[in-house]
Design an enzyme around this catalytic site. Structure first.
Site, PDB file in Angstrom:
ATOM      1  CB  SER A 181       3.382  -3.382   5.700  1.00  0.00           C
ATOM      2  OG  SER A 181       3.209  -2.611   6.850  1.00  0.00           O
ATOM      3  CD  GLU A 241      -4.868   0.211   6.570  1.00  0.00           C
ATOM      4  OE1 GLU A 241      -3.649   0.041   6.756  1.00  0.00           O
ATOM      5  OE2 GLU A 241      -5.367   1.314   6.265  1.00  0.00           O
ATOM      6  CB  SER A 278       1.666   6.888   4.923  1.00  0.00           C
ATOM      7  OG  SER A 278       0.484   6.506   5.580  1.00  0.00           O
ATOM      8  CD  GLN A 302      -2.436   1.232   2.786  1.00  0.00           C
ATOM      9  OE1 GLN A 302      -2.039   0.486   3.679  1.00  0.00           O
ATOM     10  NE2 GLN A 302      -3.428   2.081   2.956  1.00  0.00           N
ATOM     11  CD  GLU A 304      -3.453  10.302  18.311  1.00  0.00           C
ATOM     12  OE1 GLU A 304      -2.794  10.147  19.348  1.00  0.00           O
ATOM     13  OE2 GLU A 304      -3.279   9.592  17.290  1.00  0.00           O
TER      14      GLU A 304
END
Length: 393
Positions: A147, A230, A115, A112, A363
């Site tokens: 990952s 996910e 980010s 993936q 968060e």
């Protein structure tokens, strides 16, 4: 005859024709996909039979009892849990034909590319650019915390294709070939000593427009669907009672009676009850998924999973006293799977620290639960010229 009984008969007929003892592993898996016994809830021709998702365990149990090979799901969690349902939902028939079968059989594993160094929790702020050159997109940028990038054949990728519109609207979703010469994967050594994650540099990577998933500018909507899958994959399994992290801590408690105190006993019982509540909630969520109801509840489950893993692993270290400070091996390795409860207590304690970051930070997940589950008012948005309700969800 019930649907489950009919499905068992179908599996029995398949096994009679494809004996696991005499059929090559990959041939067996390919034939199983073609027979619609991979994901039974997927459509015919896409590895399924169009049956309720709740019947999948019937298939898995029958194949396991026969000693049939599995598709090594621990090696391709991102592909099976995230890429596959997204390709099914947004992919063209040609994309589904090309990618779903080798994804399920494990011939092609996935990672993936979401980010970035400056766009983790705020994914829509990503800076990786994709520019159309004829019928090919040229991609440049950097991705982080990836990952399995060191073993992946393909990646799900979100890039910015229009820098002149509000950030949520200028994104597009792609299927990226990790063997492209412009893809460079570097290991990121983490707190555990492993390099489970990677940083990925994209320099002039060329992606055919035929590998774009969804329309240009719809990347945020497609990515949001992926992230929902996910969080469900991470936090909403169907574990047995006292399995996972709570099981490891319970084993430690029973094996070390000398370490028991009333205070530690109280904490263990509280965490055990929390784990049971989470397990029951996970079963409820699995039932909703079986009816095709994928919602934001996965964010709540992942949030609870992270909190419990950190609390339980901390309790285990306390129970072990000085032995809890030992660490078996700090050798740099690049594992091909994530094991939250593996190795020793020290590893579990350190690895659990990442649970509140990966798959969406705690968060951000609290905001999702507050706004999309509880209906509380949202925070002011950065895109002030775009009303909140118009931001693609």
């Amino acid at each position: 005859m019930s649907a489950a009984a009919e499905l068992r008969e179908r599996v029995a007929a398949f096994l009679a024709e494809h004996d696991p003892a005499t059929t090559e592993r990959l041939d067996h898996l390919r034939a199983r996909y073609d027979a619609g016994l991979a994901w039974v809830h997927f459509p015919p021709g896409r590895g399924g039979l169009g049956l309720p998702r709740a019947l999948q365990p019937v298939v898995e149990e029958a194949f396991a009892a026969a000693g049939a090979p599995d598709n090594a799901p621990h090696r391709n969690g991102i592909g099976l849990g995230m890429a596959a349902p997204t390709i099914l939902a947004f992919g063209t028939p040609e994309q589904q034909d090309r990618f779903l079968r080798p994804l399920w059989t494990g011939e092609e594993t996935w990672c993936q590319l979401f980010s970035e160094p400056g766009a983790g929790s705020d994914l829509a702020a990503l800076g990786t650019r994709a520019v159309l050159d004829g019928d090919t997109w040229v991609v440049d940028g950097q991705k982080l915390w990836t990952s399995g990038a060191h073993t992946a054949r393909f990646a799900i990728l979100v890039a910015r294709t229009d820098p002149d519109v509000p950030k949520h609207r200028g994104l597009t979703y792609f299927l990226c070939d990790m063997t492209d010469p412009g893809v460079e994967v570097r290991p990121l050594r983490q707190l555990t000593g492993e390099a489970e994650f990677n940083e990925v540099f994209l320099t002039g990577v060329r992606i055919p427009d035929a590998h774009r998933l969804g329309e240009v500018g719809e990347g945020w909507r497609v990515a949001t669907a992926t992230l929902d899958h996910e969080r469900v994959a991470i936090g909403a399994g169907s574990p047995a009672r006292e399995s996972g992290m709570v099981g490891r801590v319970a084993e430690t408690w029973r094996a070390h009676p000398e370490a028991r105190t009333p205070g530690l006993h109280d904490r263990l019982v509280r965490h055990w009850v929390d784990a049971e509540v989470a397990r029951a909630a996970g079963l409820r969520l699995q039932q909703k998924l079986a009816r095709g109801q994928l919602g934001p509840e996965g964010a709540a489950m992942k949030l609870v999973f992270a909190r419990l893993a950190q609390q339980l692993s901390g309790l285990e270290v306390e129970l072990l006293g000085d032995d809890g400070l030992r660490y078996s091996d700090w050798t740099l390795v690049r594992p091909d799977r994530v094991d939250f409860t593996g190795r020793d207590a020290g590893y579990r304690y350190l690895r659990a620290k990442g649970n509140s970051i990966e798959g969406g930070t705690s968060e951000i997940l609290r905001n999702i639960v507050a706004e999309r589950v509880l209906g509380l008012p949202g925070e002011p948005r950065v895109d002030k010229d775009v009303p909140w309700k118009e931001i693609p969800r």
